[in-house]
Design an enzyme around this catalytic site. Sequence first.
Site, mmCIF file in Angstrom:
data_model
loop_
_atom_site.group_PDB
_atom_site.id
_atom_site.type_symbol
_atom_site.label_atom_id
_atom_site.label_comp_id
_atom_site.label_asym_id
_atom_site.label_seq_id
_atom_site.Cartn_x
_atom_site.Cartn_y
_atom_site.Cartn_z
ATOM 1 N N SER A 156 0.862 -1.323 -0.043
ATOM 2 C CA SER A 156 0.029 0.085 -0.040
ATOM 3 C C SER A 156 0.813 1.272 -0.012
ATOM 4 O O SER A 156 1.908 1.269 0.671
ATOM 5 C CB SER A 156 -0.927 -0.116 1.200
ATOM 6 O OG SER A 156 -1.405 1.231 1.420
ATOM 7 N N LYS A 197 -7.439 -1.125 -9.577
ATOM 8 C CA LYS A 197 -8.079 -1.743 -8.693
ATOM 9 C C LYS A 197 -9.475 -0.940 -8.262
ATOM 10 O O LYS A 197 -9.212 0.234 -7.751
ATOM 11 C CB LYS A 197 -7.161 -1.971 -7.258
ATOM 12 C CG LYS A 197 -7.844 -2.448 -6.053
ATOM 13 C CD LYS A 197 -6.779 -2.919 -4.975
ATOM 14 C CE LYS A 197 -7.564 -3.564 -3.628
ATOM 15 N NZ LYS A 197 -7.851 -2.627 -2.777
ATOM 16 N N HIS A 242 -13.386 -2.821 -2.188
ATOM 17 C CA HIS A 242 -12.551 -2.192 -1.143
ATOM 18 C C HIS A 242 -13.008 -2.958 0.175
ATOM 19 O O HIS A 242 -12.928 -2.613 1.113
ATOM 20 C CB HIS A 242 -12.640 -0.784 -0.866
ATOM 21 C CG HIS A 242 -11.463 -0.194 -0.404
ATOM 22 N ND1 HIS A 242 -10.671 0.561 -1.403
ATOM 23 C CD2 HIS A 242 -10.676 0.005 0.654
ATOM 24 C CE1 HIS A 242 -9.542 1.089 -0.474
ATOM 25 N NE2 HIS A 242 -9.658 0.686 0.758
ATOM 26 N N ILE A 268 -12.686 -12.988 -0.058
ATOM 27 C CA ILE A 268 -12.132 -14.110 -0.170
ATOM 28 C C ILE A 268 -11.843 -14.535 1.363
ATOM 29 O O ILE A 268 -10.957 -13.910 2.113
ATOM 30 C CB ILE A 268 -10.746 -14.108 -0.929
ATOM 31 C CG1 ILE A 268 -10.956 -13.929 -2.224
ATOM 32 C CG2 ILE A 268 -9.820 -15.450 -0.546
ATOM 33 C CD1 ILE A 268 -11.668 -15.032 -3.265
HETATM 34 C C1 LIG Z 1 -7.602 -2.075 7.386
HETATM 35 C C2 LIG Z 1 -7.639 -2.053 5.733
HETATM 36 C C3 LIG Z 1 -6.768 -1.201 5.116
HETATM 37 C C4 LIG Z 1 -6.818 -1.042 3.688
HETATM 38 N N1 LIG Z 1 -5.957 -0.405 3.033
HETATM 39 C C5 LIG Z 1 -5.931 -0.439 1.612
HETATM 40 C C6 LIG Z 1 -4.949 0.557 1.024
HETATM 41 O O1 LIG Z 1 -4.197 0.982 1.758
HETATM 42 N N2 LIG Z 1 -4.980 0.602 -0.553
HETATM 43 C C7 LIG Z 1 -5.957 -0.143 -1.041
HETATM 44 O O2 LIG Z 1 -6.030 -0.299 -2.272
HETATM 45 N N3 LIG Z 1 -7.047 -1.041 -0.460
HETATM 46 C C8 LIG Z 1 -6.861 -1.127 0.979
HETATM 47 N N4 LIG Z 1 -7.921 -1.838 1.643
HETATM 48 C C9 LIG Z 1 -8.636 -2.649 0.954
HETATM 49 C C10 LIG Z 1 -7.988 -4.103 0.593
HETATM 50 O O3 LIG Z 1 -6.899 -3.893 -0.278
HETATM 51 C C11 LIG Z 1 -8.852 -5.048 -0.034
HETATM 52 O O4 LIG Z 1 -9.799 -4.669 -0.997
HETATM 53 C C12 LIG Z 1 -10.117 -5.483 1.083
HETATM 54 O O5 LIG Z 1 -9.478 -5.760 2.414
HETATM 55 C C13 LIG Z 1 -10.762 -6.506 0.617
HETATM 56 O O6 LIG Z 1 -11.847 -6.941 1.338
HETATM 57 P P1 LIG Z 1 -11.843 -8.160 2.351
HETATM 58 O O7 LIG Z 1 -10.483 -7.994 3.203
HETATM 59 O O8 LIG Z 1 -12.947 -8.251 3.291
HETATM 60 O O9 LIG Z 1 -11.531 -9.532 1.688
HETATM 61 C C14 LIG Z 1 -7.873 -1.925 2.967
HETATM 62 C C15 LIG Z 1 -8.348 -3.057 3.797
HETATM 63 C C16 LIG Z 1 -8.555 -3.111 5.079
HETATM 64 C C17 LIG Z 1 -9.427 -3.867 5.665
#
Ligand SMILES: Cc1cc2nc3c(=O)[nH]c(=O)nc-3n(C[C@H](O)[C@H](O)[C@H](O)COP(=O)(O)O)c2cc1C
Length: 401
Positions: free
Chosen positions: A140, A273, A297, A331
């Site tokens: 990230s 994404k 997300h 997932i």
């Molecule tokens: C705590 C947290 C921080 C996240 N930070 C980012 C990030 O910095 N950049 C990003 O593209 N997605 C971020 N996401 C989204 C994740 O990349 C991903 O899309 C998401 O966790 C998928 O859902 P799931 O974990 O329920 O399967 C974040 C998700 C969580 C839970």
Amino acid sequence: MGAPTTVTVVSSSFADFQHEIYLGGLSGAVPELPMTAAGLERRAEEVLERDAFAYVAGSASSERTAAANRSAFDRYRLLPRMLRGATAPGARDLSVEVLGTRLAAPVLTAPIGVLELLHKGGEVIAAAATKELGIGSVQSTAASSTIEEVGAAAGEWWYQLYWPADDDLARSFVRRAERAGAKAIVVTVDTPSLGWRPRDLELAHLPFLHGKGIANYLSDPVFRAKLAAPPEASADAMRAAILAWAGLFGNHALRPADLAHLREWTELPIAVKGILHPDDARQVVDAGADAVVVSNHGGRQLDGAVAALDALPTIVATVGDRADVLFDSGIRTGSDMLIALALGAKAVLYGRPWVYGLGIAGHAGVRHALRLLLADFETAMGLAGCANLAAVQRSLVVTAR
Ligand SMILES: Cc1cc2nc3c(=O)[nH]c(=O)nc-3n(C[C@H](O)[C@H](O)[C@H](O)COP(=O)(O)O)c2cc1C
């Protein structure tokens, strides 16, 4: 019955995790860590600080999109094939090449910001765990460790770009990632501003305002050149840097055509994404993206948005002949992976469960969470009659009744 003699495990695979555990059971050992994603979440809630758990577990508003991400999987069932020998030791090849990156299995850790909330040096720890297992990681922009620190620890990794409202800074991030060994750039487009997240709001907790998750900005020459004083000079200077971050984080002017700039800045493959609409998928691929990541997300942005799995088939049908389609959001198990792959995903991103693992037990916790998914996936492949990913076809899933 006498004491058990030595048992030799004949193959070495992800699925052998179960042999390891059952063999341990012969001497009375049971796993210290939970064996399901839901178990990891429960344990994390017990051991983590409230604000850290809320930040990871929370989603937007009523959290119904987060719930829909899971229930969407219930609409499909696997229709396995028998008598194919795919369960034999060594019979399965899970490996895949995606965007030029070779992976031992079609999974990368999703980009997760601010891992210092879970564990000091969380990104580096997680990157090392993925390297050991031969899978990929997406790192990230909103990290607590710098691009360079992550690059030194990671195996195959991609850099996730939150495209800031300043192209020079965006280009600097991309160049740093390329120099540090990233194999692809993943532009996240669903977060020009933060979703409405009640769990964080109840605790009035936004980590970035505490200077967390902004290490890539604070270490960037283009960002630092905008500051009157270096952020480490004083508390006031740090406050000014955080304010500068707040002004630059979201880019509301970004359009598909801007991917042409990214194409000029780097020769790395580009993935976008956060795509749910097939027309958006078409536009970003027309504009030069090599892949799209179907994702909402994890339900953290627009509540009420479609479940990511429900958006997947149409996007595969729209751009799947000219771009790789990856799947993210929801997932939790090996069968989830099989369903997403059968619906046309080339690989999946794995999110929250390993983050809970990190918070519970650091490196061992991330490794455990990743091994759970990989072992479950390999086992599911065998039981579905699939010896390799080419065998994971659309006909492997049917609509549930
Ligand atoms: C705590 C947290 C921080 C996240 N930070 C980012 C990030 O910095 N950049 C990003 O593209 N997605 C971020 N996401 C989204 C994740 O990349 C991903 O899309 C998401 O966790 C998928 O859902 P799931 O974990 O329920 O399967 C974040 C998700 C969580 C839970």
